[in-house]
Design a protein around this motif. Sequence first.
Motif, PDB file in Angstrom:
ATOM      1  N   LEU A 189       0.838  -1.195   0.000  1.00 44.68           N
ATOM      2  CA  LEU A 189       0.000   0.000   0.000  1.00 44.68           C
ATOM      3  C   LEU A 189       0.879   1.252   0.000  1.00 44.68           C
ATOM      4  O   LEU A 189       2.041   1.208   0.407  1.00 44.68           O
ATOM      5  N   PRO A 190       0.339   2.397  -0.434  1.00 44.31           N
ATOM      6  CA  PRO A 190       1.082   3.651  -0.298  1.00 44.31           C
ATOM      7  C   PRO A 190       1.513   3.830   1.167  1.00 44.31           C
ATOM      8  O   PRO A 190       0.733   3.541   2.079  1.00 44.31           O
ATOM      9  N   PRO A 191       2.744   4.294   1.402  1.00 38.42           N
ATOM     10  CA  PRO A 191       3.266   4.375   2.772  1.00 38.42           C
ATOM     11  C   PRO A 191       2.368   5.145   3.734  1.00 38.42           C
ATOM     12  O   PRO A 191       2.225   4.760   4.899  1.00 38.42           O
ATOM     13  N   GLU A 192       1.730   6.212   3.252  1.00 37.77           N
ATOM     14  CA  GLU A 192       0.895   7.016   4.148  1.00 37.77           C
ATOM     15  C   GLU A 192      -0.366   6.252   4.571  1.00 37.77           C
ATOM     16  O   GLU A 192      -0.893   6.453   5.667  1.00 37.77           O
ATOM     17  N   VAL A 193      -0.837   5.354   3.702  1.00 36.51           N
ATOM     18  CA  VAL A 193      -2.019   4.541   4.041  1.00 36.51           C
ATOM     19  C   VAL A 193      -1.664   3.532   5.133  1.00 36.51           C
ATOM     20  O   VAL A 193      -2.376   3.399   6.136  1.00 36.51           O
ATOM     21  N   GLU A 194      -0.551   2.848   4.950  1.00 33.35           N
ATOM     22  CA  GLU A 194      -0.111   1.884   5.960  1.00 33.35           C
ATOM     23  C   GLU A 194       0.186   2.587   7.287  1.00 33.35           C
ATOM     24  O   GLU A 194      -0.135   2.075   8.367  1.00 33.35           O
ATOM     25  N   ALA A 195       0.770   3.778   7.231  1.00 33.79           N
ATOM     26  CA  ALA A 195       1.063   4.530   8.451  1.00 33.79           C
ATOM     27  C   ALA A 195      -0.230   4.876   9.203  1.00 33.79           C
ATOM     28  O   ALA A 195      -0.293   4.788  10.442  1.00 33.79           O
ATOM     29  N   THR A 196      -1.261   5.236   8.448  1.00 34.74           N
ATOM     30  CA  THR A 196      -2.557   5.543   9.059  1.00 34.74           C
ATOM     31  C   THR A 196      -3.157   4.306   9.730  1.00 34.74           C
ATOM     32  O   THR A 196      -3.667   4.375  10.853  1.00 34.74           O
ATOM     33  N   LEU A 197      -3.076   3.184   9.045  1.00 29.82           N
ATOM     34  CA  LEU A 197      -3.588   1.936   9.622  1.00 29.82           C
ATOM     35  C   LEU A 197      -2.865   1.612  10.928  1.00 29.82           C
ATOM     36  O   LEU A 197      -3.495   1.320  11.953  1.00 29.82           O
ATOM     37  N   LEU A 198      -1.550   1.654  10.897  1.00 31.47           N
ATOM     38  CA  LEU A 198      -0.755   1.304  12.078  1.00 31.47           C
ATOM     39  C   LEU A 198      -1.033   2.252  13.238  1.00 31.47           C
ATOM     40  O   LEU A 198      -1.154   1.824  14.395  1.00 31.47           O
ATOM     41  N   LYS A 199      -1.156   3.529  12.931  1.00 29.53           N
ATOM     42  CA  LYS A 199      -1.391   4.536  13.980  1.00 29.53           C
ATOM     43  C   LYS A 199      -2.688   4.247  14.736  1.00 29.53           C
ATOM     44  O   LYS A 199      -2.710   4.229  15.973  1.00 29.53           O
ATOM     45  N   HIS A 200      -3.751   4.002  13.987  1.00 30.72           N
ATOM     46  CA  HIS A 200      -5.049   3.805  14.641  1.00 30.72           C
ATOM     47  C   HIS A 200      -5.163   2.427  15.288  1.00 30.72           C
ATOM     48  O   HIS A 200      -5.849   2.277  16.310  1.00 30.72           O
TER      49      HIS A 200
END
Length: 292
Positions: free
Chosen positions: A147-158
């Motif tokens: 996935l685009p890095p910002e999408v994965e970062a959002t998933l991990l954060k939440h």
Amino acid sequence: MSEMKWQHGSTWYRVVGDLKSSKTPVMILHGGPGAGHNYCEPIAEVLAQTGRAGVLYDQIGCGNSTHLPDKPKEFWTPELFMEELVLLTEHLGISNKYDIVGQSWGGMLGMQFAITKPKGLNAMVIADSPASMEVWVSEANKLRKELPPEVEATLLKHEAAETTEDPEYVAAVDVFYSRHLCRIPQPPYVLASFEQLAADPTVYHTMNGPSEFHVIGSLKHWDIRPQLKEISTPTLLVSGQYDEATPAMVKEIQGLIPGSKWELFAESSHMPHVEEPAKFKRVVSEFLDSHD
């Protein structure tokens, strides 16, 4: 449209086609857990077009069946849904001979059921299903890395903050789903399943978790791979090239279920019956016809 009363309430069902047809009727097991029958409607319609009855039903706890939001998490087990399946085949008068088409969680349920060598189970199609949730999560993590890095970062954060109901998380999940759940615009019957799941996510959240790949529910350690060798029911595995149930995952299952066949759909993700309906109709009807 009818319902079956049993000890835990009412199970809603609808028969598409004629149960008295010369062709073996099919129980259609929907996914989720708790996603409801709606997105499986094309499966029933395809079967009816080939002269075979398909039984759509909402598993207890979702859709048009009795909702049980106050039940403890220990209540929601594969065995509960296996009991419901058996009772419904008896209620319909087809318990001596029937097929199963199980999609996603429905296929997980179908495989676990087939391990018990149930009387009357004639053949089954397992569509887009894991046999181990730990393998499922491991494969999902590989897909997430694409996935685009910002999408994965959002998933991990939440996920770390346990804020998976945040609209930002939901939007990031949708990016994954558009690649690996359904690669075409979701038809109304697919959206209907998601809408009813969102209205009462009790079963899904209890057994699975907040998303397809963040599995923190009671199925987290579910793994029936050691028992798959016990399955004697003729089995067809169906999956998509871009499926959450990845080709590597399904290939392993094929190697564990004696004599099973596998059809990979090159243009599909998790819903070949929606994404490649003509091929799905041909492959599934030919397999079931060969075991009538």
